[in-house]
Design a protein around this motif. Structure first.
Motif, PDB file in Angstrom:
ATOM      1  N   ILE A 191       0.843  -1.199   0.000  1.00  0.00           N
ATOM      2  CA  ILE A 191       0.000   0.000   0.000  1.00  0.00           C
ATOM      3  C   ILE A 191       0.877   1.248   0.000  1.00  0.00           C
ATOM      4  CG2 ILE A 191      -1.623   1.320   1.413  1.00  0.00           C
ATOM      5  CD1 ILE A 191      -2.891  -1.382   2.196  1.00  0.00           C
ATOM      6  N   GLU A 192       1.984   1.212   0.745  1.00  0.00           N
ATOM      7  CA  GLU A 192       2.873   2.383   0.793  1.00  0.00           C
ATOM      8  C   GLU A 192       3.488   2.667  -0.572  1.00  0.00           C
ATOM      9  OE1 GLU A 192       4.313   2.217   5.473  1.00  0.00           O
ATOM     10  OE2 GLU A 192       5.633   1.483   3.888  1.00  0.00           O
ATOM     11  N   VAL A 193       4.000   1.617  -1.225  1.00  0.00           N
ATOM     12  CA  VAL A 193       4.602   1.816  -2.550  1.00  0.00           C
ATOM     13  C   VAL A 193       3.539   2.326  -3.529  1.00  0.00           C
ATOM     14  CG1 VAL A 193       5.591   0.625  -4.544  1.00  0.00           C
ATOM     15  CG2 VAL A 193       6.481   0.167  -2.274  1.00  0.00           C
ATOM     16  N   SER A 194       2.341   1.740  -3.453  1.00  0.00           N
ATOM     17  CA  SER A 194       1.283   2.157  -4.375  1.00  0.00           C
ATOM     18  C   SER A 194       0.860   3.596  -4.111  1.00  0.00           C
ATOM     19  CB  SER A 194       0.073   1.226  -4.254  1.00  0.00           C
ATOM     20  OG  SER A 194       0.464  -0.095  -4.496  1.00  0.00           O
ATOM     21  N   LEU A 195       0.721   3.951  -2.821  1.00  0.00           N
ATOM     22  CA  LEU A 195       0.350   5.329  -2.483  1.00  0.00           C
ATOM     23  C   LEU A 195       1.419   6.300  -2.963  1.00  0.00           C
ATOM     24  CD1 LEU A 195      -1.110   5.224   1.155  1.00  0.00           C
ATOM     25  CD2 LEU A 195      -2.317   5.783  -0.950  1.00  0.00           C
ATOM     26  N   ALA A 196       2.690   5.971  -2.685  1.00  0.00           N
ATOM     27  CA  ALA A 196       3.778   6.888  -3.046  1.00  0.00           C
ATOM     28  C   ALA A 196       3.883   7.027  -4.557  1.00  0.00           C
ATOM     29  CB  ALA A 196       5.096   6.400  -2.460  1.00  0.00           C
ATOM     30  N   SER A 197       3.848   5.892  -5.278  1.00  0.00           N
ATOM     31  CA  SER A 197       4.033   5.983  -6.727  1.00  0.00           C
ATOM     32  C   SER A 197       2.796   6.596  -7.391  1.00  0.00           C
ATOM     33  CB  SER A 197       4.356   4.616  -7.330  1.00  0.00           C
ATOM     34  OG  SER A 197       3.212   3.817  -7.377  1.00  0.00           O
ATOM     35  N   ALA A 198       1.605   6.339  -6.824  1.00  0.00           N
ATOM     36  CA  ALA A 198       0.403   6.952  -7.390  1.00  0.00           C
ATOM     37  C   ALA A 198       0.359   8.443  -7.063  1.00  0.00           C
ATOM     38  CB  ALA A 198      -0.853   6.256  -6.867  1.00  0.00           C
ATOM     39  N   GLY A 199       0.709   8.801  -5.828  1.00  0.00           N
ATOM     40  CA  GLY A 199       0.683  10.203  -5.427  1.00  0.00           C
ATOM     41  C   GLY A 199       1.683  11.025  -6.217  1.00  0.00           C
ATOM     42  N   LEU A 200       2.942  10.563  -6.235  1.00  0.00           N
ATOM     43  CA  LEU A 200       3.966  11.290  -6.983  1.00  0.00           C
ATOM     44  C   LEU A 200       3.676  11.255  -8.478  1.00  0.00           C
ATOM     45  CD1 LEU A 200       7.214  10.194  -5.101  1.00  0.00           C
ATOM     46  CD2 LEU A 200       6.325  12.519  -5.337  1.00  0.00           C
ATOM     47  N   GLY A 201       3.209  10.089  -8.960  1.00  0.00           N
ATOM     48  CA  GLY A 201       2.896   9.964 -10.378  1.00  0.00           C
ATOM     49  C   GLY A 201       1.799  10.930 -10.787  1.00  0.00           C
ATOM     50  N   ALA A 202       0.759  11.027  -9.963  1.00  0.00           N
ATOM     51  CA  ALA A 202      -0.340  11.928 -10.274  1.00  0.00           C
ATOM     52  C   ALA A 202       0.123  13.382 -10.212  1.00  0.00           C
ATOM     53  CB  ALA A 202      -1.501  11.693  -9.301  1.00  0.00           C
ATOM     54  N   PHE A 203       0.897  13.706  -9.197  1.00  0.00           N
ATOM     55  CA  PHE A 203       1.373  15.072  -9.004  1.00  0.00           C
ATOM     56  C   PHE A 203       2.271  15.509 -10.168  1.00  0.00           C
ATOM     57  CE2 PHE A 203       4.376  18.115  -7.060  1.00  0.00           C
ATOM     58  CZ  PHE A 203       3.476  19.023  -6.527  1.00  0.00           C
ATOM     59  N   LEU A 204       3.300  14.709 -10.444  1.00  0.00           N
ATOM     60  CA  LEU A 204       4.251  15.081 -11.495  1.00  0.00           C
ATOM     61  C   LEU A 204       3.599  14.993 -12.875  1.00  0.00           C
ATOM     62  CD1 LEU A 204       7.322  13.165 -10.027  1.00  0.00           C
ATOM     63  CD2 LEU A 204       6.904  15.629  -9.981  1.00  0.00           C
ATOM     64  N   GLY A 205       2.801  13.934 -13.083  1.00  0.00           N
ATOM     65  CA  GLY A 205       2.127  13.781 -14.359  1.00  0.00           C
ATOM     66  C   GLY A 205       1.191  14.949 -14.646  1.00  0.00           C
ATOM     67  N   PHE A 206       0.545  15.437 -13.585  1.00  0.00           N
ATOM     68  CA  PHE A 206      -0.362  16.567 -13.765  1.00  0.00           C
ATOM     69  C   PHE A 206       0.390  17.796 -14.271  1.00  0.00           C
ATOM     70  CE2 PHE A 206      -2.253  20.490 -12.196  1.00  0.00           C
ATOM     71  CZ  PHE A 206      -3.520  20.392 -12.715  1.00  0.00           C
ATOM     72  N   PHE A 207       1.546  18.074 -13.661  1.00  0.00           N
ATOM     73  CA  PHE A 207       2.280  19.276 -14.071  1.00  0.00           C
ATOM     74  C   PHE A 207       2.819  19.147 -15.488  1.00  0.00           C
ATOM     75  CE2 PHE A 207       2.183  20.297  -9.578  1.00  0.00           C
ATOM     76  CZ  PHE A 207       1.848  21.641  -9.665  1.00  0.00           C
ATOM     77  N   ILE A 208       3.254  17.951 -15.838  1.00  0.00           N
ATOM     78  CA  ILE A 208       3.748  17.765 -17.205  1.00  0.00           C
ATOM     79  C   ILE A 208       2.591  17.941 -18.195  1.00  0.00           C
ATOM     80  CG2 ILE A 208       4.804  16.129 -18.816  1.00  0.00           C
ATOM     81  CD1 ILE A 208       6.186  14.883 -16.301  1.00  0.00           C
TER      82      ILE A 208
END
Lengths: 284, 303
Positions: B83-100
């Motif tokens: 759950i931690e890996v999924s939360l971190a990769s989804a959170g960062l992925g969503a955040f960075l992907g959004f800005f790109i």
């Protein structure tokens, strides 16, 4: 004039941020590729060479497993198309009320992890069950293909259904029938050629998914490319990088062909099949 | 379904007239039978049989013992790190992907950049599995290009500072390679829905950039962003091949534990394996149901 807030000066200033974001993103995405390529060339000490690639290509296991997976992918595409295209056509033509249900079912493989799916197969279709798929070599292969069809269903169905939305299947069907064609002829001679680009899009995506798939092939003990990759990774140093570059090239080829296929008609809608889920409301 | 049949019969008869009207009962439903049969046999039933198995003893009696059995330190730790890996990769992925995605949609960059990045995202989001692990070993492994570059050029040995590719952060950074592109692909249509006119209207009414985002931009995009986050979460929660090739069995995430259980019954209880699978379905299922609900809300603005 229409945008009073964005003066020329302000617009120039606001462009630096986007550039930084994009450049950083490109760095993050290119670095692993550069590193992998560099690593794959450095098998011989001190010089750059294609030795790792030679080693990979001369390995008979590579050729066998790669061929196995290519054939599995092609069979998956054929079986998947034969299942999805008539269903999408028939549901649109005859049972529009069932469309949300069919769509929901085709999206389920995104909810159920592949490892859970194959675990279910192993429990349900063991050698003492009512359908003993895993009891024989051929049965296990069929089960693998069916599993791959399930994995590619979300992409295949979305692509085909989007393709059918772009043409008027009802009028085409009526035109075909009034010329004396039966439904099967209409499907294969009229509808299929019209959604060919969409089917191809789904096919290339399915190919990209199946070619390096690991979990199903591994747990069903199939001599596929994915398990071979895992094996090489555990006891070779440079070959894995060469294999990663090859896999990346295959993925690129699939996506490039997908773009070409999609450009013909429904360019923007099919170009990013993964984007179709949030899109679907606007298309419906 | 019966109603659909009758409606179908009516239209069928009306359209084809007396020539085909002789068929008293429509067999049109047969056309969908292969699909439903296939889905039942190779998607629904296998899943249901696992869920049933999670609530059964090996003898077949009903029990909650398997679910209770999940609460051992080893299994809780596996769910936790997953759950931690999924939360971190989804959170960062969503955040960075959004800005790109925002940069390429509304950033005023050259128009040719957008198709380029979207195409690449299509490739990268499918470049998962074992080759991705190999690529990151060549990049950030102990003798990876970036690791050596940092050591030789800046004299910074990231491994001495506690970084390890075969760890939580290593796995998260690797997962980001397919999570960010997936975010870019699925958020771009939502960003296209963010109409320029709204921004213009807001600024004509005297709103500042902050007020525009606070009262227009974020409320409109929030369901999409959250929905994408949940999809990304489910995406990495079920992933196994990358983690398996990267860490072998040294990182104890749920899919790897389940893989080991299927291979060799490491939990010494087959029904506990079903409970493990049930837990995975429950988690990805919940996040997807939330996603569907949020998407329905988000679509109001995409018409």
């Amino acid at each position: 004039m229409s945008a009073p807030a964005t003066t020329p000066g302000g617009r120039r200033a606001s462009r630096a941020g986007p550039w930084i974001v994009v450049v950083l993103a490109i760095l993050y995405f290119l670095l692993p590729l550069v590193a992998t390529f560099e690593f794959s060339l450095s098998m011989l000490r001190g010089v750059w060479s294609f030795e790792a690639y030679k080693s990979v290509f001369s390995d008979t296991r590579f050729r066998e497993t790669f061929t196995f997976s290519v054939i599995a992918a092609l069979v998956t595409i054929i079986v998947g198309s034969l299942l999805i295209v008539p269903t999408a056509y028939w549901v649109r033509l005859k049972f529009p009320k069932l469309r949300p249900l069919v769509e929901f079912i085709t999206l389920l493989p995104l909810v159920i992890p592949p490892i859970v799916l194959v675990f279910g197969y192993l429990r349900l279709y063991n050698s003492s069950s009512f359908l003993p798929f895993t009891g024989s070599a051929n049965g296990t292969y069929v089960l693998l293909i069916f599993g791959y069809v399930v994995l590619s269903m979300p992409y295949m169905y979305r692509a085909v259904d989007t393709g059918m939305a772009a043409i008027d299947i009802r009028t085409l069907t009526e035109a075909g029938e009034s010329l004396g064609a039966n439904r099967i002829t209409v499907l294969f001679k009229v509808i299929l050629p019209n959604v060919r680009a969409a089917v191809l899009s789904g096919a290339f995506l399915s190919f990209a998914i199946v070619i390096g798939e690991f979990v199903l092939a591994s747990l069903l003990n199939q001599p596929a490319f994915g398990p071979y990759l895992a094996l090489v990774g555990t006891h070779k140093a440079y070959e894995p990088s060469a294999l990663a570059m090859i896999a990346f090239a295959v993925t690129w080829a699939c996506m490039g062909l997908l773009q070409l296929a999609g450009r013909k008609r429904t360019a923007r809608r099919v170009a990013a099949p993964l984007a179709v889920k949030p899109n679907q409301g606007s298309q419906a | 379904m019966a109603a659909a049949h009758e409606a179908d019969l009516a239209t069928d008869g009306a359209r084809t007239g007396p020539v085909r009207g002789r068929a008293p009962r429509s067999f049109a439903w047969l056309g969908t039978a292969p699909f439903f049969l296939f889905a039942a046999l190779f998607l629904i039933l296998p899943t249901l049989t696992l869920i049933a198995g999670a609530f059964q003893t090996p003898a077949g009696d009903f029990t909650f013992q398997n679910i209770i059995g999940l609460f051992t330190p080893q299994i809780i730790a596996a769910y936790r790190i997953s759950i931690e890996v999924s939360l971190a990769s989804a959170g960062l992925g969503a955040f960075l992907g959004f800005f790109i995605a925002y940069a390429i949609v509304h950033g005023g960059l050259p128009g040719s950049l957008r198709p380029l990045i979207v195409t690449f995202s299509g490739v990268a989001s499918n470049f998962a599995g074992i080759p991705l692990a190999f690529a990151f070993i060549a990049t950030l492994g102990r003798i990876g290009l970036v690791t050596l570059f940092l050591k030789d050029t800046f004299d910074v040995n990231i491994y001495r500072y506690g970084f390890n590719l075969l760890s939580f952060w290593g796995l998260t950074i690797t997962y980001l390679y397919f999570q960010i592109p997936l975010m870019i692909l699925i958020i771009t249509p939502a960003l296209d829905g963010l109409k320029k006119e709204w921004r213009e209207a807001a600024s004509i009414l005297g709103a500042s950039t902050w007020q525009y985002w606070r009262h227009v931009g974020i409320p409109v995009l929030a369901p999409s962003i959250l929905g994408c986050f949940l999809l990304l979460f489910a995406n990495s929660f079920g992933a196994i091949a990358t983690a398996y090739a990267l860490t072998g069995s040294s990182l104890n995430i749920v899919p790897i534990l389940l893989y080991a259980q299927i291979r060799g019954d490491v939990l010494y209880n087959p029904n506990l394996g079903y409970a493990l699978a049930f837990g995975m379905i429950a988690i990805t299922g919940c996040s997807n149901i939330l996603y569907l609900w949020l998407r329905a809300r988000a679509e109001r603005w995409q018409r």
